[in-house]
Design a protein around this motif. Sequence first.
Motif, PDB file in Angstrom:
ATOM      1  N   ILE A 111      27.064 -31.982  16.282  1.00 16.39           N
ATOM      2  CA  ILE A 111      27.215 -31.535  17.668  1.00 16.39           C
ATOM      3  C   ILE A 111      28.692 -31.286  17.974  1.00 16.39           C
ATOM      4  O   ILE A 111      29.052 -30.301  18.638  1.00 16.39           O
ATOM      5  N   GLY A 112      29.571 -32.160  17.498  1.00 17.46           N
ATOM      6  CA  GLY A 112      30.998 -31.952  17.711  1.00 17.46           C
ATOM      7  C   GLY A 112      31.503 -30.685  17.046  1.00 17.46           C
ATOM      8  O   GLY A 112      32.361 -29.983  17.605  1.00 17.46           O
ATOM      9  N   ALA A 113      30.974 -30.360  15.851  1.00 22.04           N
ATOM     10  CA  ALA A 113      31.374 -29.124  15.183  1.00 22.04           C
ATOM     11  C   ALA A 113      30.889 -27.897  15.953  1.00 22.04           C
ATOM     12  O   ALA A 113      31.605 -26.882  16.043  1.00 22.04           O
ATOM     13  N   LEU A 114      29.693 -27.961  16.526  1.00 22.44           N
ATOM     14  CA  LEU A 114      29.193 -26.845  17.333  1.00 22.44           C
ATOM     15  C   LEU A 114      30.039 -26.666  18.592  1.00 22.44           C
ATOM     16  O   LEU A 114      30.335 -25.527  18.997  1.00 22.44           O
ATOM     17  N   VAL A 115      30.444 -27.759  19.214  1.00 20.91           N
ATOM     18  CA  VAL A 115      31.302 -27.676  20.402  1.00 20.91           C
ATOM     19  C   VAL A 115      32.636 -27.039  20.046  1.00 20.91           C
ATOM     20  O   VAL A 115      33.172 -26.207  20.787  1.00 20.91           O
ATOM     21  N   LYS A 116      33.180 -27.411  18.896  1.00 23.11           N
ATOM     22  CA  LYS A 116      34.461 -26.840  18.467  1.00 23.11           C
ATOM     23  C   LYS A 116      34.339 -25.337  18.232  1.00 23.11           C
ATOM     24  O   LYS A 116      35.236 -24.564  18.593  1.00 23.11           O
ATOM     25  N   LEU A 117      33.232 -24.897  17.626  1.00 22.71           N
ATOM     26  CA  LEU A 117      33.014 -23.462  17.419  1.00 22.71           C
ATOM     27  C   LEU A 117      32.914 -22.720  18.749  1.00 22.71           C
ATOM     28  O   LEU A 117      33.447 -21.614  18.904  1.00 22.71           O
ATOM     29  N   PHE A 118      32.225 -23.310  19.713  1.00 26.50           N
ATOM     30  CA  PHE A 118      32.096 -22.679  21.026  1.00 26.50           C
ATOM     31  C   PHE A 118      33.465 -22.556  21.697  1.00 26.50           C
ATOM     32  O   PHE A 118      33.790 -21.505  22.270  1.00 26.50           O
ATOM     33  N   ASP A 119      34.268 -23.604  21.633  1.00 32.57           N
ATOM     34  CA  ASP A 119      35.591 -23.563  22.262  1.00 32.57           C
ATOM     35  C   ASP A 119      36.491 -22.527  21.600  1.00 32.57           C
ATOM     36  O   ASP A 119      37.239 -21.813  22.289  1.00 32.57           O
ATOM     37  N   GLY A 123      37.836 -19.261  23.479  1.00 34.96           N
ATOM     38  CA  GLY A 123      39.269 -19.334  23.697  1.00 34.96           C
ATOM     39  C   GLY A 123      39.727 -20.491  24.555  1.00 34.96           C
ATOM     40  O   GLY A 123      40.764 -20.410  25.223  1.00 34.96           O
ATOM     41  N   TRP A 124      39.000 -21.592  24.533  1.00 35.52           N
ATOM     42  CA  TRP A 124      39.342 -22.757  25.357  1.00 35.52           C
ATOM     43  C   TRP A 124      40.303 -23.668  24.611  1.00 35.52           C
ATOM     44  O   TRP A 124      40.146 -23.917  23.417  1.00 35.52           O
ATOM     45  N   GLU A 125      41.295 -24.168  25.314  1.00 35.70           N
ATOM     46  CA  GLU A 125      42.266 -25.097  24.755  1.00 35.70           C
ATOM     47  C   GLU A 125      42.353 -26.318  25.652  1.00 35.70           C
ATOM     48  O   GLU A 125      42.452 -26.194  26.877  1.00 35.70           O
ATOM     49  N   GLU A 126      42.320 -27.486  25.019  1.00 35.48           N
ATOM     50  CA  GLU A 126      42.421 -28.730  25.765  1.00 35.48           C
ATOM     51  C   GLU A 126      43.835 -28.903  26.316  1.00 35.48           C
ATOM     52  O   GLU A 126      44.805 -28.396  25.757  1.00 35.48           O
ATOM     53  N   SER A 127      43.914 -29.620  27.424  1.00 33.73           N
ATOM     54  CA  SER A 127      45.196 -29.889  28.062  1.00 33.73           C
ATOM     55  C   SER A 127      45.351 -31.386  28.253  1.00 33.73           C
ATOM     56  O   SER A 127      44.432 -32.065  28.721  1.00 33.73           O
ATOM     57  N   ARG A 128      46.500 -31.913  27.888  1.00 32.24           N
ATOM     58  CA  ARG A 128      46.738 -33.342  28.061  1.00 32.24           C
ATOM     59  C   ARG A 128      46.801 -33.723  29.534  1.00 32.24           C
ATOM     60  O   ARG A 128      46.442 -34.825  29.913  1.00 32.24           O
ATOM     61  N   GLU A 129      47.265 -32.796  30.360  1.00 34.74           N
ATOM     62  CA  GLU A 129      47.344 -33.092  31.789  1.00 34.74           C
ATOM     63  C   GLU A 129      45.959 -33.325  32.379  1.00 34.74           C
ATOM     64  O   GLU A 129      45.775 -34.193  33.230  1.00 34.74           O
TER      65      GLU A 129
END
Length: 594
Positions: A111-119, A123-129
């Motif tokens: 499931i985590g690998a599928l989420v990573k492919l979707f992101d 074009g989604w990037e995580e933000s520390r803020e």
Amino acid sequence: STTPLTHKPKMNDGGRAKNPKRKAATSKADGGEAPDKKRRTTRASRAPVAPPSIDLVTTHVALNNCDVDTLASKLSSEDAEEVSWALNGLLKASADDGANFCLGLGGEKAIGALVKLFDEAIGWEESREDDEDNESNDKNLTPSSSHWDASSLSGKHQRWATFCRDKLASPLASSSDPNLLIDLETDARILETVISIMRNLSFVAQNLRFMAHSEDALRVLTGALYYRGYAVGGEGRTEGHNPSGGDVPLSSHHNNMCVHAISTFMNLSPLIDVTGRQYFIDRVLVETEDSKEVLATVPDQKPQGTEVVGYPSYGVAPYFGFGGMYLAKQYDTKAETIDAVPDTVVWDLVGSHVQATLAIFPALSAIMNPNDTTSVSTSASGWHRPSVHGLLELFTTLMENTDNKGIFLCIPDAMLHTLTDLLFLPRLGPDSLEYIDPTRNVVTRVVALKLMMGYDSSIDTDLRDRSCDLLVKLTELSPSIKRRLGMAPSISGMTCNISSDRSIDGLSSSILQTDVTSSIRRMNVRLYDSLLSMISTKSGRGDAGQLATQLLANLAVVPENRAGIMYVERKLISMASKDPHIARVACNSQIFKS
């Protein structure tokens, strides 16, 4: 005269009846032996029957029978061919109805690998803020009416909702911002495939916790709800485009991310809880030792015999000492809930998961808003019929969980009156949910003769019955919903500021006109007229008339709806005197008794 036949014993030559017991009772003098009496033998005590073991299908031919660790590594590979092979194989395995494919131990990795492919595809990037904001944001998570609106979102969830609306609401080449474009041949296919795989996996009960307990999986499914390019993707890719080569969509279809996400949430509904208490119970009380079912269906589990370092993710009650014993005593096995534990204790452990769950409802509310479209609109009404159809069923399923009662008690007035509009929605014409513009495509089924037919053939009975069923369940929750539904929206002092008030954007023009032309009590005339027509119908569900009368009976309980009920009674008596069907439905209802 005839006598009844009776069974008589067979006679011997001497005329005496044979006694069947005589032969068995032979005396020893005749040379025979007396028969032994029936012996009572003591049977050996049997061992207790072992509980039935569950048979899980964790491998599939389409995946070359590889395990979940190998599958997750291929989904996370840098090689595009391996990723494509893993996606296609997992799509085939999850779509196999006879196999009931289960991810098994370590399924959260896939499931985590599928989420990573979707992101990566979107074009989604995580933000520390955003992560720091969510950790430091200590607010009240009690369900309220604001949780139906996007303004209640904060941090990562707010940025994700805005990002998905910009990327998925207009995925066509006509978008003015090139940064919002999605490649229809690569990225769009990956997005559709990931959501389709999640939908297929959700049909197997052993896979539910891997998605329902993953905040990232809930985030991805919530983002897919903002998809509005209904004519792009899947089977409708070629049929949904203009034959002349343009990018203008011509028809809607059922194969898109929004519909698949709604279907996934429908399967996850037993585990969707806005209070977080069900997830809290799993995190605290689930015992993971020597339980094959738990190891194969709960995330973050270790194989049997593996030493756990630190606190485990599930079954942490033994580490709390007396606190764990207190939680165990507060657990009601019949109701499967913990009511005596304060909300603050639950939110400290699963607060981030509660925020991810509450973020679903603004996305669902946007689907019911006919004005929530950008450059893509498949019908003049602004609604997409397959999405609305699935959403009504999803709401009905979520209401079956009593822990979700709080969020539905706060349902906004705009949603109630949108459901009122669905009670009298045309089947054909520009106001229907599946209208195709005849200036771009010749539609032979929309002819003047069909538009001139009666109520039963011109109203979308399926949406009408589903909407009425949902309204019946909503009005049974509290008198406040009965009052707000029976009365027109209280906007008499704000009609001049319609464009500047965002809270009433979801109201249609018919509702606004109803408020202006209603009586002093501002009763919802459109609702009562729709229910009267529904009582007289003979199409749709067999209990359509009973549903309408039950809703009227619920509304009659509130004194503020007295004017509306008297309006219905006056017209209903007149209609019942002419139609025996209406008279039978009305006399068997609870309207007049209320």
